[in-house]
Design a protein around this motif. Structure first.
Motif, PDB file in Angstrom:
ATOM      1  N   GLU A 215      27.949  39.079 -40.065  1.00  0.00           N
ATOM      2  CA  GLU A 215      28.452  38.382 -41.241  1.00  0.00           C
ATOM      3  C   GLU A 215      27.428  37.360 -41.707  1.00  0.00           C
ATOM      4  N   ALA A 216      27.347  37.166 -43.028  1.00  0.00           N
ATOM      5  CA  ALA A 216      26.573  36.047 -43.586  1.00  0.00           C
ATOM      6  C   ALA A 216      27.512  34.843 -43.681  1.00  0.00           C
ATOM      7  N   GLY A 217      27.044  33.757 -44.279  1.00  0.00           N
ATOM      8  CA  GLY A 217      27.918  32.607 -44.504  1.00  0.00           C
ATOM      9  C   GLY A 217      29.065  33.013 -45.416  1.00  0.00           C
ATOM     10  N   LEU A 218      30.276  32.525 -45.114  1.00  0.00           N
ATOM     11  CA  LEU A 218      31.471  32.967 -45.839  1.00  0.00           C
ATOM     12  C   LEU A 218      32.012  31.930 -46.809  1.00  0.00           C
ATOM     13  N   ASN A 219      31.469  30.719 -46.797  1.00  0.00           N
ATOM     14  CA  ASN A 219      32.033  29.700 -47.682  1.00  0.00           C
ATOM     15  C   ASN A 219      31.838  30.091 -49.138  1.00  0.00           C
ATOM     16  N   PRO A 220      32.887  29.932 -49.972  1.00  0.00           N
ATOM     17  CA  PRO A 220      32.729  30.338 -51.379  1.00  0.00           C
ATOM     18  C   PRO A 220      31.740  29.475 -52.159  1.00  0.00           C
ATOM     19  N   ASN A 221      31.320  28.343 -51.616  1.00  0.00           N
ATOM     20  CA  ASN A 221      30.220  27.603 -52.232  1.00  0.00           C
ATOM     21  C   ASN A 221      28.926  28.340 -51.899  1.00  0.00           C
ATOM     22  N   TYR A 332      19.145  24.620 -56.171  1.00  0.00           N
ATOM     23  CA  TYR A 332      20.371  25.087 -56.825  1.00  0.00           C
ATOM     24  C   TYR A 332      21.401  23.952 -56.909  1.00  0.00           C
ATOM     25  N   ARG A 333      21.929  23.713 -58.117  1.00  0.00           N
ATOM     26  CA  ARG A 333      22.982  22.711 -58.303  1.00  0.00           C
ATOM     27  C   ARG A 333      24.135  23.375 -59.053  1.00  0.00           C
ATOM     28  N   PRO A 334      25.278  23.558 -58.392  1.00  0.00           N
ATOM     29  CA  PRO A 334      26.392  24.248 -59.045  1.00  0.00           C
ATOM     30  C   PRO A 334      27.110  23.322 -60.034  1.00  0.00           C
ATOM     31  N   ASP A 335      27.974  23.893 -60.848  1.00  0.00           N
ATOM     32  CA  ASP A 335      28.798  23.093 -61.761  1.00  0.00           C
ATOM     33  C   ASP A 335      30.004  22.510 -61.035  1.00  0.00           C
ATOM     34  N   SER A 336      30.451  23.230 -59.998  1.00  0.00           N
ATOM     35  CA  SER A 336      31.652  22.764 -59.304  1.00  0.00           C
ATOM     36  C   SER A 336      31.495  23.015 -57.816  1.00  0.00           C
ATOM     37  N   VAL A 337      32.327  22.299 -57.052  1.00  0.00           N
ATOM     38  CA  VAL A 337      32.329  22.487 -55.604  1.00  0.00           C
ATOM     39  C   VAL A 337      33.702  23.020 -55.218  1.00  0.00           C
ATOM     40  N   SER A 338      33.734  24.086 -54.425  1.00  0.00           N
ATOM     41  CA  SER A 338      34.987  24.656 -53.939  1.00  0.00           C
ATOM     42  C   SER A 338      35.481  23.844 -52.745  1.00  0.00           C
ATOM     43  N   LEU A 339      36.762  23.485 -52.767  1.00  0.00           N
ATOM     44  CA  LEU A 339      37.334  22.665 -51.685  1.00  0.00           C
ATOM     45  C   LEU A 339      38.261  23.451 -50.776  1.00  0.00           C
ATOM     46  N   ARG A 340      38.858  24.496 -51.308  1.00  0.00           N
ATOM     47  CA  ARG A 340      39.793  25.297 -50.508  1.00  0.00           C
ATOM     48  C   ARG A 340      39.475  26.765 -50.763  1.00  0.00           C
ATOM     49  N   SER A 341      39.704  27.582 -49.740  1.00  0.00           N
ATOM     50  CA  SER A 341      39.335  28.993 -49.871  1.00  0.00           C
ATOM     51  C   SER A 341      40.487  29.889 -49.454  1.00  0.00           C
ATOM     52  N   TRP A 466      27.447  -1.127 -50.033  1.00  0.00           N
ATOM     53  CA  TRP A 466      28.127   0.165 -50.096  1.00  0.00           C
ATOM     54  C   TRP A 466      27.133   1.305 -49.939  1.00  0.00           C
ATOM     55  N   PHE A 467      27.631   2.409 -49.399  1.00  0.00           N
ATOM     56  CA  PHE A 467      26.788   3.603 -49.237  1.00  0.00           C
ATOM     57  C   PHE A 467      26.902   4.481 -50.474  1.00  0.00           C
ATOM     58  N   LEU A 468      25.797   5.120 -50.808  1.00  0.00           N
ATOM     59  CA  LEU A 468      25.709   5.965 -51.994  1.00  0.00           C
ATOM     60  C   LEU A 468      25.082   7.294 -51.585  1.00  0.00           C
ATOM     61  N   VAL A 469      25.743   8.394 -51.935  1.00  0.00           N
ATOM     62  CA  VAL A 469      25.208   9.730 -51.621  1.00  0.00           C
ATOM     63  C   VAL A 469      25.027  10.480 -52.930  1.00  0.00           C
ATOM     64  N   LEU A 470      23.791  10.674 -53.341  1.00  0.00           N
ATOM     65  CA  LEU A 470      23.502  11.429 -54.562  1.00  0.00           C
ATOM     66  C   LEU A 470      23.643  12.922 -54.256  1.00  0.00           C
ATOM     67  N   THR A 471      24.211  13.671 -55.187  1.00  0.00           N
ATOM     68  CA  THR A 471      24.344  15.111 -54.938  1.00  0.00           C
ATOM     69  C   THR A 471      23.106  15.879 -55.368  1.00  0.00           C
ATOM     70  N   ASP A 472      22.208  15.220 -56.124  1.00  0.00           N
ATOM     71  CA  ASP A 472      20.973  15.898 -56.526  1.00  0.00           C
ATOM     72  C   ASP A 472      19.960  15.820 -55.383  1.00  0.00           C
ATOM     73  N   GLN A 473      20.262  16.560 -54.317  1.00  0.00           N
ATOM     74  CA  GLN A 473      19.379  16.671 -53.151  1.00  0.00           C
ATOM     75  C   GLN A 473      19.639  18.052 -52.555  1.00  0.00           C
ATOM     76  N   PRO A 474      18.710  18.553 -51.751  1.00  0.00           N
ATOM     77  CA  PRO A 474      18.880  19.936 -51.247  1.00  0.00           C
ATOM     78  C   PRO A 474      20.218  20.179 -50.547  1.00  0.00           C
ATOM     79  N   LEU A 475      20.766  19.156 -49.870  1.00  0.00           N
ATOM     80  CA  LEU A 475      22.048  19.335 -49.176  1.00  0.00           C
ATOM     81  C   LEU A 475      23.204  18.707 -49.955  1.00  0.00           C
ATOM     82  N   GLY A 476      23.050  18.606 -51.281  1.00  0.00           N
ATOM     83  CA  GLY A 476      24.071  17.964 -52.106  1.00  0.00           C
ATOM     84  C   GLY A 476      25.415  18.674 -52.064  1.00  0.00           C
TER      85      GLY A 476
END
Ligand SMILES: [Zn+2]
Length: 524
Positions: A215-221, A332-341, A466-476
């Motif tokens: 199997e490959a990775g199964l996450n819908p993201n 790769y930067r998607p438009d949306s993130v899947s939270l439930r599958s 406060w901590f800040l996590v930008l999503t424009d990074q390879p592991l965003g």
């Protein structure tokens, strides 16, 4: 029908001049598997024979066993930066994450020998291998009767335990990283950034007609790397296993019902607590390999050896494509993130099944069924993909307070860049209002937490720190999966925010749609 895997006793590539250099499985005619000290001695002996490998220490198991890793390439690349500069794909091979599932360990030792001292040497010109042959050393050495430790497996007679020395299942630990093995491997993976990650297992379930399932990775993201390995690379390996080794392999799964095979075949789970799903979410190519537990030990080692060998051959041939696809995945930067599958609609496919009968001692799991030796190819729905059933727009950043330093630390241990605000700031943000906070049944020592709620507009006045996590990074995308409160497998799930979750109140994580223009610094 003929039993497909019995005809497939593969001729393994062996180094004639090194016949003395055998694994415990080879020496005992597959009656026994290597102990932790056998593995260390085998790797030592390869070095003494001039294998040209580098052996490092991944870390220590909870019970104090050294976990070795081996770097192999021609010329030898001894540091991650040099591997990256070489332009060659880095392939990470991991055996034995579940201690009783031992053929990955045996096949990796044999491959290391044949790749460094035997006929497979030219393959090492085209790649850098990072091999962890005995990831769960504690589990491996928890030897006991197979009938107790892995009752559905066909040899060897004495076999280890699934969990590590703390009683943790290492293949449910990739997000929470409670085991020293996981933290050590994450650090190695962050440093070497493997292009392909291969995790070697043994099945626990259905009676089917495949010597190995995968199997490959199964996450819908999904992302370009995951799409490539699933749709292009793995189908080609399947063809090569059939034509070159006469071994049938298929996508991982189990029959939905042992009594009614036509109901279909389904894969396992999309959540990134599993290693290959986690790697897939990181934008790298992941392969789960599951040798068939109902095949004998020799056949399982042969299948795993051949499967990994074909992965290496194809990785060598397609190395330029692999590097460029992984680069695209990092950008790769998607438009949306899947939270439930949930399972995507199935595809009708032919699946080889072994017919079984209910054993007298009652109904229940597959282990209580009797094999008939009759194989059938049956057209059935295959549930092999997941789709998103809840998603959120991909934001620019997430914010959380300094009291959640352990969240920041865990994100960084995953390789995610975390920043800290150096000045106070106030601006519009999004706030997640909690409608419900539900503890779930005990799992791996946790009552995991599931929340419901929704994002809405808010205003925040935040002090410095406060901590800040930008999503424009390879592991965003991984960061978003971890920080979205309603994620099916994130920081909320694993209890990191439990003290700050109240029904009717905002969740402790904020979100912004544009990158905030205020001073912040990258954590060192
Ligand atoms: Zn396993």
């Amino acid at each position: 029908m003929r039993i497909p895997f019995l005809s497939a006793i593969a001729v393994l590539a062996t180094a004639g001049s090194l016949s003395a250099q055998q694994t415990r499985a080879e020496r005992t005619d597959y009656a026994e598997t290597s102990t932790h000290s056998d593995v260390l001695a085998f790797v030592d002996s390869l070095q003494r024979l001039g294998a040209g490998i580098r052996v490092g220490r991944l870390g220590l198991s909870p019970l104090g066993k050294t976990l070795p890793y081996v770097i192999a390439s021609r010329p030898l690349v001894d540091a991650p930066a040099r591997a990256a500069r070489s332009g060659k794909p880095v392939v990470y091979l991991q055996g034995n994450i579940h201690g009783g599932e031992v053929e990955g360990k045996e096949a990796l030792l044999m491959l290391l020998r044949d790749l460094t001292l035997g006929p497979l040497r030219p393959l090492l010109d085209s790649m850098v291998l990072v091999v962890v042959p005995i990831y769960n050393a504690d589990g491996n050495d928890g030897f006991g009767p197979e009938a107790r430790n892995r009752p559905a497996q066909k040899g060897p007679a004495s076999i280890g335990l699934r969990s590590n020395g703390q009683g943790l299942d290492l293949n449910r630990d990739y997000l929470k990283q409670e085991a020293p093995e996981t933290r050590a491997a994450a650090s190695l993976l962050n440093a070497w950034d493997p292009d392909i990650f291969v995790d070697l297992h043994t099945t626990n379930g259905s009676y089917h007609g495949y010597v190995l399932t995968y199997e490959a990775g199964l996450n819908p993201n999904s992302n370009p790397a995951n799409d490539y390995i699933r749709d292009t690379f793995l189908p080609e390996i399947r063809t090569r296993m059939r034509t070159r080794h006469k071994q049938e392999v298929f996508s991982y799964g189990n029959f939905r019902s042992a009594d009614s095979l036509e109901q279909g075949w389904e894969t396992y789970d999309a959540r990134p607590r599993f290693g290959t799903n986690w790697i897939g979410l990181r934008g790298r190519m992941a392969i789960l390999s599951e040798a068939y537990s109902h095949a004998d030990f020799r056949t399982r080692v042969s299948a795993t050896y051949n499967y990994v060998l074909e992965i290496l051959r194809l990785a060598a041939a397609e190395r330029a494509t692999i590097k460029s696809v992984n680069l695209a995945a990092s950008r790769y930067r998607p438009d949306s993130v899947s939270l439930r599958s949930a399972f995507a609609p199935p595809t009708p496919m032919d699946v080889i099944a072994e017919l079984t009968e209910r054993a007298n001692e009652g109904s229940g799991p597959v282990a209580r069924r009797r094999q008939t030796g009759v194989f059938r190819t049956i057209r059935m729905p295959v549930y092999g993909r997941f789709q998103s059933v809840r998603q959120e727009a991909f934001p620019a950043a997430y914010l959380f307070g300094p009291q959640h330093a352990e969240v920041a630390a865990l994100l960084r241990a995953q390789g995610i860049e975390v920043r800290r605000m150096t000045a106070a700031w106030s601006a519009p943000t999004e706030v997640f209002q909690l409608d419900s906070v539900v503890p779930e049944p005990l799992f791996e020592g946790h009552r995991t937490t599931r929340v419901e709620g929704k994002w809405g507009p808010g205003n925040a006045s935040l002090p410095a720190g406060w901590f800040l996590v930008l999503t424009d990074q390879p592991l965003g995308l991984l960061a978003a999966t971890l920080l979205e409160p309603a994620s099916e497998d994130g920081m909320v799930t694993w209890n990191f925010f439990d003290r700050n979750l109240r029904r009717g109140q905002p969740a402790p994580v904020l979100r912004v749609r544009t990158v905030p223009a205020f001073p912040s610094e990258n954590l060192p």
